[in-house]
Design a protein around this motif. Structure first.
Motif, mmCIF file in Angstrom:
data_model
loop_
_atom_site.group_PDB
_atom_site.id
_atom_site.type_symbol
_atom_site.label_atom_id
_atom_site.label_comp_id
_atom_site.label_asym_id
_atom_site.label_seq_id
_atom_site.Cartn_x
_atom_site.Cartn_y
_atom_site.Cartn_z
ATOM 1 N N LYS A 1 0.841 -1.203 0.000
ATOM 2 C CA LYS A 1 0.000 0.000 0.000
ATOM 3 C C LYS A 1 0.875 1.253 0.000
ATOM 4 N N LYS A 2 0.320 2.270 -0.600
ATOM 5 C CA LYS A 2 0.958 3.573 -0.761
ATOM 6 C C LYS A 2 1.960 3.608 -1.923
ATOM 7 N N GLN A 3 2.229 2.474 -2.519
ATOM 8 C CA GLN A 3 3.113 2.456 -3.680
ATOM 9 C C GLN A 3 2.336 2.796 -4.946
ATOM 10 N N PRO A 4 3.009 3.295 -5.976
ATOM 11 C CA PRO A 4 2.335 3.541 -7.260
ATOM 12 C C PRO A 4 2.337 2.273 -8.111
ATOM 13 N N VAL A 5 1.405 2.206 -9.059
ATOM 14 C CA VAL A 5 1.343 1.066 -9.973
ATOM 15 C C VAL A 5 0.745 1.551 -11.298
ATOM 16 N N ALA A 6 1.182 0.929 -12.371
ATOM 17 C CA ALA A 6 0.676 1.308 -13.689
ATOM 18 C C ALA A 6 0.347 0.071 -14.491
ATOM 19 N N PHE A 7 -0.730 0.162 -15.265
ATOM 20 C CA PHE A 7 -1.166 -0.927 -16.138
ATOM 21 C C PHE A 7 -1.158 -0.413 -17.571
ATOM 22 N N TRP A 8 -0.821 -1.314 -18.482
ATOM 23 C CA TRP A 8 -0.732 -0.932 -19.886
ATOM 24 C C TRP A 8 -1.698 -1.747 -20.727
ATOM 25 N N CYS A 9 -2.259 -1.104 -21.748
ATOM 26 C CA CYS A 9 -3.214 -1.777 -22.618
ATOM 27 C C CYS A 9 -2.942 -1.409 -24.077
ATOM 28 N N ASN A 10 -2.918 -2.422 -24.927
ATOM 29 C CA ASN A 10 -2.827 -2.220 -26.366
ATOM 30 C C ASN A 10 -4.101 -2.766 -26.998
ATOM 31 N N PRO A 11 -4.968 -1.902 -27.528
ATOM 32 C CA PRO A 11 -6.255 -2.373 -28.054
ATOM 33 C C PRO A 11 -6.090 -3.072 -29.397
ATOM 34 N N ILE A 12 -7.172 -3.613 -29.891
ATOM 35 C CA ILE A 12 -7.181 -4.233 -31.207
ATOM 36 C C ILE A 12 -6.930 -3.145 -32.244
ATOM 37 N N SER A 13 -6.107 -3.456 -33.214
ATOM 38 C CA SER A 13 -5.745 -2.482 -34.231
ATOM 39 C C SER A 13 -6.982 -1.909 -34.928
ATOM 40 N N GLY A 14 -7.040 -0.592 -34.994
ATOM 41 C CA GLY A 14 -8.156 0.057 -35.668
ATOM 42 C C GLY A 14 -9.318 0.408 -34.768
ATOM 43 N N HIS A 15 -9.296 -0.079 -33.534
ATOM 44 C CA HIS A 15 -10.386 0.226 -32.600
ATOM 45 C C HIS A 15 -10.193 1.619 -32.012
ATOM 46 N N ASN A 16 -11.201 2.444 -32.188
ATOM 47 C CA ASN A 16 -11.110 3.830 -31.734
ATOM 48 C C ASN A 16 -11.474 3.997 -30.267
#
Lengths: 115, 113
Positions: free
Chosen positions: B15-30
């Motif tokens: 707890k109190k630490q930072p965290v980041a998540f990454w997402c790459n969507p399907i190509s062409g999806h707006n």
């Protein structure tokens, strides 16, 4: 706002038998009702959907029925197989044709197929 | 066709630490969505992007959560600082446009100790 209730929370059926999951919604303006299947460790996957201008839709062993008057819709799976074991979610939205629409999800049903 | 890609798949932090998540969507999806899913519940929308613009972030706890979608493709969701109650699965989904069928990634399971 919209509220979606889903029953049962757990359903155990014998392989080969049929399974039925029911959802009710509160907003009579809802017009789009998808069903998603979520396997362990995976994201939800769309398996079938229905629009409010249709009463029933079928895709092989899976069918969805919609009763607009009673404001409920159901998922029917026939000839269940072990690979049908998963958590199933229903959802609804009152404005599918509106670019600002948001899906309102049920709490999910854990379907267990017994061999 | 490649599906929605998310990383990491699992994350354990204090707890109190930072965290980041990454997402790459399907190509062409707006359209790109971030959802939070607690155990035994359905997904809850956190934020929705149309290309680079966040068009619905009403459910995002802005005091500790932030998101960005630079160049209208990949997206990052950040929590700083994380709290015990943030333990959940964070799902990313994309669709060709909005409204349209949403395709989900496998999610990132976050555990905050």
């Amino acid at each position: 706002g919209e509220n979606v209730e889903q029953h049962p929370s757990t359903l155990s059926v014998q392989e080969g038998d049929s399974a039925v999951i029911k959802c009710t919604y509160s907003d009579s303006a809802s017009n789009y009702f998808p069903w998603y299947k979520q396997e362990l460790g995976k994201g939800p996957q769309l398996i079938i959907d229905i629009r409010s201008n249709v009463g029933e839709k079928k895709d092989q062993r899976i069918a969805v029925t919609l009763n607009k008057t009673a404001k409920h819709f159901s998922l029917h799976i026939t000839e269940t197989q072990p690979e049908d074991s998963a958590v199933y979610f229903c959802a609804a939205t009152p404005s599918f044709m509106d670019s600002n629409y948001q899906l309102i999800w049920g709490a999910g049903t854990k379907l267990i197929i017994k061999p | 066709e490649a599906g929605v890609v998310q990383s990491p798949r699992y994350k354990i932090i204090e707890k109190k630490q930072p965290v980041a998540f990454w997402c790459n969507p399907i190509s062409g999806h707006n359209t790109l969505y971030w959802y939070l899913q607690n155990l035994g519940q359905g997904p809850e929308l956190l934020i929705r992007y149309e290309n680079e613009e966040a068009v619905d972030d009403s459910q995002l706890p802005k005091d500790r959560f932030s998101a960005e979608r630079l160049k209208g493709v990949d997206s990052t969701l950040k929590i700083q600082p994380a709290e015990l109650g943030d333990s959940a699965v964070y799902l990313c989904a994309s669709s060709l446009t909005s409204p349209d069928t949403q395709y989900f990634g496998p999610g990132t399971r976050l555990t905050v100790l």
